[in-house]
Enzyme design. Sequence first.
Site, PDB file in Angstrom:
ATOM      1  N   GLU A   1       0.836  -1.217   0.000  1.00 47.12           N
ATOM      2  CA  GLU A   1       0.000   0.000   0.000  1.00 47.12           C
ATOM      3  C   GLU A   1       0.864   1.258   0.000  1.00 47.12           C
ATOM      4  OE1 GLU A   1      -1.168   2.081   3.197  1.00 47.12           O
ATOM      5  OE2 GLU A   1      -1.026   0.481   4.692  1.00 47.12           O
TER       6      GLU A   1
ATOM      7  N   VAL B   1      -5.663   0.515   2.850  1.00 48.87           N
ATOM      8  CA  VAL B   1      -5.816  -0.937   2.711  1.00 48.87           C
ATOM      9  C   VAL B   1      -7.019  -1.258   1.801  1.00 48.87           C
ATOM     10  CG1 VAL B   1      -6.416  -3.051   3.971  1.00 48.87           C
ATOM     11  CG2 VAL B   1      -4.643  -1.515   4.855  1.00 48.87           C
TER      12      VAL B   1
ATOM     13  N   ASP C   1     -17.165   5.902  13.589  1.00 45.78           N
ATOM     14  CA  ASP C   1     -15.974   5.843  12.736  1.00 45.78           C
ATOM     15  C   ASP C   1     -15.445   4.404  12.662  1.00 45.78           C
ATOM     16  OD1 ASP C   1     -13.607   6.135  11.369  1.00 45.78           O
ATOM     17  OD2 ASP C   1     -12.921   7.864  12.523  1.00 45.78           O
TER      18      ASP C   1
ATOM     19  N   ASP D   1     -11.712  -0.387   5.522  1.00 49.15           N
ATOM     20  CA  ASP D   1     -10.846  -1.570   5.370  1.00 49.15           C
ATOM     21  C   ASP D   1     -11.619  -2.837   5.743  1.00 49.15           C
ATOM     22  OD1 ASP D   1      -8.853   0.229   4.848  1.00 49.15           O
ATOM     23  OD2 ASP D   1      -7.662  -0.208   6.632  1.00 49.15           O
TER      24      ASP D   1
ATOM     25  N   LYS E   1      -3.661  -1.190  15.346  1.00 47.64           N
ATOM     26  CA  LYS E   1      -3.097  -0.391  16.433  1.00 47.64           C
ATOM     27  C   LYS E   1      -4.023  -0.280  17.626  1.00 47.64           C
ATOM     28  CE  LYS E   1       0.349   2.368  14.365  1.00 47.64           C
ATOM     29  NZ  LYS E   1       0.075   2.554  12.946  1.00 47.64           N
TER      30      LYS E   1
HETATM   31  N1  PSU Z   1      -3.329   2.068  10.577  1.00 44.00           N
HETATM   32  C1  PSU Z   1      -2.028   2.132  10.779  1.00 44.00           C
HETATM   33  N2  PSU Z   1      -1.236   2.731   9.866  1.00 44.00           N
HETATM   34  C2  PSU Z   1      -1.745   3.255   8.730  1.00 44.00           C
HETATM   35  C3  PSU Z   1      -3.128   3.146   8.518  1.00 44.00           C
HETATM   36  C4  PSU Z   1      -3.877   2.559   9.458  1.00 44.00           C
HETATM   37  O1  PSU Z   1      -1.556   1.669  11.772  1.00 44.00           O
HETATM   38  O2  PSU Z   1      -1.011   3.801   7.916  1.00 44.00           O
HETATM   39  C5  PSU Z   1      -3.676   3.632   7.231  1.00 44.00           C
HETATM   40  C6  PSU Z   1      -3.886   2.414   6.314  1.00 44.00           C
HETATM   41  O3  PSU Z   1      -3.676   2.795   4.972  1.00 44.00           O
HETATM   42  C7  PSU Z   1      -5.339   2.091   6.548  1.00 44.00           C
HETATM   43  C8  PSU Z   1      -5.923   3.462   6.750  1.00 44.00           C
HETATM   44  O4  PSU Z   1      -5.927   1.420   5.467  1.00 44.00           O
HETATM   45  O5  PSU Z   1      -4.951   4.200   7.473  1.00 44.00           O
HETATM   46  C9  PSU Z   1      -7.221   3.417   7.494  1.00 44.00           C
HETATM   47  O6  PSU Z   1      -7.724   4.709   7.595  1.00 44.00           O
HETATM   48  P1  PSU Z   1      -9.223   4.945   8.093  1.00 44.00           P
HETATM   49  O7  PSU Z   1      -9.213   4.590   9.552  1.00 44.00           O
HETATM   50  O8  PSU Z   1      -9.449   6.395   7.856  1.00 44.00           O
HETATM   51  O9  PSU Z   1     -10.082   4.059   7.255  1.00 44.00           O
HETATM   52 MN    MN Z   2     -12.453   6.436   9.471  1.00 43.59          MN
END
Ligand code: PSU
Ligand code: MN
Length: 308
Positions: free
Chosen positions: A26, A111, A143, A147, A164
Amino acid sequence: MIPKSINIAPSVRNALKDKKPVVALESTVLTHGLPYPENFSIFQTLENLLISQKVTPATIIVLDGIAYIGLEENMQMKLKQMLKNKENFSKLGMRDLPLAIAKEISGGTTVSATMLLAHLAGIKVFATGGIGGVHRNWESSLDISSDLIALSRIPVIVISAGCKAILDIPATLEVLETLAIPILGWKTNSFPLFYTSKSVYPIEKIDNLDIFVSFWKNHLALKGKGILIANPIPEEYSLPLDKLDSIINESIEQAQIKGIKGKELTPFLLDFLAQATKGESIKANLALLKNNVQLAAELAKALINKGS
Ligand code: PSU
Ligand code: MN
């Protein structure tokens, strides 16, 4: 049919045609996860690691409205310049791709977007750091990362170090179960928390490639879609959770005070952690990325060798 705005590098196209292993990577980690020059150097390190394992790398990114699946030398140089100049990159989830292409903008693929593009190209294995999930306070914010939806829709094997601890882990695991997304712990029976190798959350363990290949064949035969391979960070880089806990709580508090939400939230929290741990979190991030890419290479080769 693959639209013209999707560009598959000749190396990737040939490897797929010749039934050679390919691993997708990614790019949000490059555009939003790490600073320059660490971002470009980790891009090179991960690609070279795959090449040394005789696996073709396919970094996925959108540049000027074209979704690249694998970057040729000239595009790698263009990416380097763009990262160096801190050009404006959007964070592109799967729903953002059509507009990014229409507006001819550039962005890192999350992702979900990376899974989608990898699948369109015919790539089965994708290595990332950590997936997105259910954020804490989801009761009021709703939220939840797309993914998780992508995993439920797209048949791609995602290798990550879990997710995380900035997220609501039990809620994330519940949603993964609800969406019928299998989680397989690679040589572990506890869900890894990205920087931290172990947790109190049990998962199913697998520890050999034969079981993995057999599992994947069964999963597809039973109409399954995405799966998550949870690969713990190597022990020597693992950061203790109690040390991170207060920093994580503080980062979430700060985000609330500053009114940061939506797609800005994850990059904000990660940046906060990097600063608060004085770069220790970045070191751990690099170690687990390499570890995931290494495992992805083994899995991709096993699928080919064992005829899947
Ligand atoms: N979690 C991490 N590192 C990251 C991301 C998530 O520990 O870089 C990035 C990944 O690309 C993941 C995205 O797909 O953030 C998810 O973002 P959101 O929560 O806005 O969907
Ligand atoms: Mn989000």
